[in-house]
Design a protein around this motif. Structure first.
Motif, PDB file in Angstrom:
ATOM      1  N   PRO A  42       0.816  -1.213   0.000  1.00 22.86           N
ATOM      2  CA  PRO A  42       0.000   0.000   0.000  1.00 22.86           C
ATOM      3  C   PRO A  42       0.849   1.263   0.000  1.00 22.86           C
ATOM      4  O   PRO A  42       2.058   1.224   0.299  1.00 22.86           O
ATOM      5  CB  PRO A  42      -0.802  -0.132   1.300  1.00 22.86           C
ATOM      6  N   GLU A  78      -3.099  -8.910  -0.063  1.00 24.72           N
ATOM      7  CA  GLU A  78      -3.180  -7.544   0.445  1.00 24.72           C
ATOM      8  C   GLU A  78      -2.413  -7.411   1.754  1.00 24.72           C
ATOM      9  O   GLU A  78      -2.473  -8.288   2.613  1.00 24.72           O
ATOM     10  CB  GLU A  78      -4.639  -7.124   0.644  1.00 24.72           C
ATOM     11  N   GLU A  80      -1.736  -5.379   5.331  1.00 21.37           N
ATOM     12  CA  GLU A  80      -2.460  -4.581   6.318  1.00 21.37           C
ATOM     13  C   GLU A  80      -1.468  -3.960   7.289  1.00 21.37           C
ATOM     14  O   GLU A  80      -0.373  -4.495   7.509  1.00 21.37           O
ATOM     15  CB  GLU A  80      -3.458  -5.451   7.084  1.00 21.37           C
TER      16      GLU A  80
END
Length: 324
Positions: A42, A78, A80
């Motif tokens: 991210p 993904e 986190e």
């Protein structure tokens, strides 16, 4: 009506059949299981400096520029937030290492402002931090013994003592179990080339590379103490060698110039066999037969021509390896 012996024979045959079907189903599932997919990091976790993993496949990655640690659960694509930037009085995060024996995530936290990386907080100095591997709660905060210091990477002795490379000094530091402060384990001017990646070999000795000078060393270890430092001849020149992890009878190692390589040791010689090139890799970890490489692309941070331009994307790359 069947005899008791016939019933027992039938039951045994049935159990063998069930076990056989279960084994076949397991093998079929393994054969068709999808390969691990790359993970796009991210925006809040750019410039990863290191990556580590648990046996089950949970990944943890640091950020040299923005701090914090992200977690990728097994099977997920993904990442986190696990340790938020600045949490636990961290700053720029460098090396990370998962220690499942003590349920600890070891994290190198540094004030790297003197190399142009201010990080997310104002905490001065260099620290080895220990966080709960599941909850992220801070357990240990051990400062370096002097300045300047940069806690760069971590390896563990069998008794749990953490050995840390100090890239700002020609030395290796250690933190004994229950200790509160890092102390010098080995100091040698031969390590002046920027001691960086390190990992213990199957012989119990520690192997170390130097980022700036591209050298490779062995530290003979006896009863947990560093006894002798030997520079090894490498089969080819190394360009900004970085993170290392044990692999088979040797190591996996990345270089900032691109290669992920398998390193094997024969006497005082290190054979370096390139497996694949990546984009500015900084760290590697192993989950089963899959290597995970973090592409830190650190050259972008120190290139004045790129200042103010959009950041590139950053990935944890999955690479299946041949079984050794």
């Amino acid at each position: 009506m069947k005899s008791i012996e016939e019933c027992r024979s039938f039951g045994a045959s049935r159990r063998r059949l069930v076990r056989g079907l279960a084994l076949a189903a397991s093998l079929l599932a393994a054969a068709v299981a999808p390969a691990a997919a790359d993970v796009l990091l991210p925006d809040f976790a750019p410039f990863p400096e290191s990556v580590t993993s648990t046996r089950a496949g949970t990944l943890y990655s640091s950020s040299i520029s923005d701090g914090g640690v992200v977690r990728v659960r097994p099977g997920s694509s993904e990442a986190e937030a696990f340790i938020k930037p600045g949490e636990g009085e961290t700053r720029s995060t460098f090396g990370v290492l998962a220690d499942e024996k003590t349920n600890t995530l070891w994290v190198c936290s540094n004030d790297a402002s003197f190399i142009g990386l201010p990080g997310p907080s104002k905490v001065e100095g260099s620290y080895l931090k220990g966080f709960d591997l599941e909850t992220g709660a801070l357990k240990v905060s051990a400062p370096a013994p002097h300045k300047p210091s940069i806690c760069n990477d971590i390896a563990l002795l069998p008794d749990g003592t953490a050995i840390v490379s100090n890239v700002a000094q020609p030395e290796l530091l250690r933190l004994k179990p229950g200790g509160e402060k890092l102390e010098v384990w080995l100091a040698d001017p031969a390590l002046k080339g920027g001691v960086d990646g390190l990992a213990f070999g199957p012989d119990g000795n520690l192997y170390v590379n130097t980022f700036n000078s591209g050298e490779f060393f062995r530290v003979d270890v006896v009863d947990g103490e560093a006894k002798k430092l030997t520079k090894l001849e490498t089969s080819r020149p190394l360009t900004h060698p970085d993170g290392m992890r044990p692999y088979g009878s040797g190591f996996l190692m990345v270089e900032g110039a691109g290669p992920l390589s398998r390193v094997t040791i024969s006497g005082d010689r290190a054979n370096v066999e390139t497996i694949k090139d990546f984009v500015g890799p900084t760290g590697v970890t192993l989950v089963g037969d899959t290597a995970w490489v973090c592409e830190g692309q650190l050259g972008y941070l120190f290139n004045p021509e790129l200042k103010g331009k959009p950041r590139p994307q950053f990935h944890l790359r999955a690479l299946p390896l041949e079984k050794k």
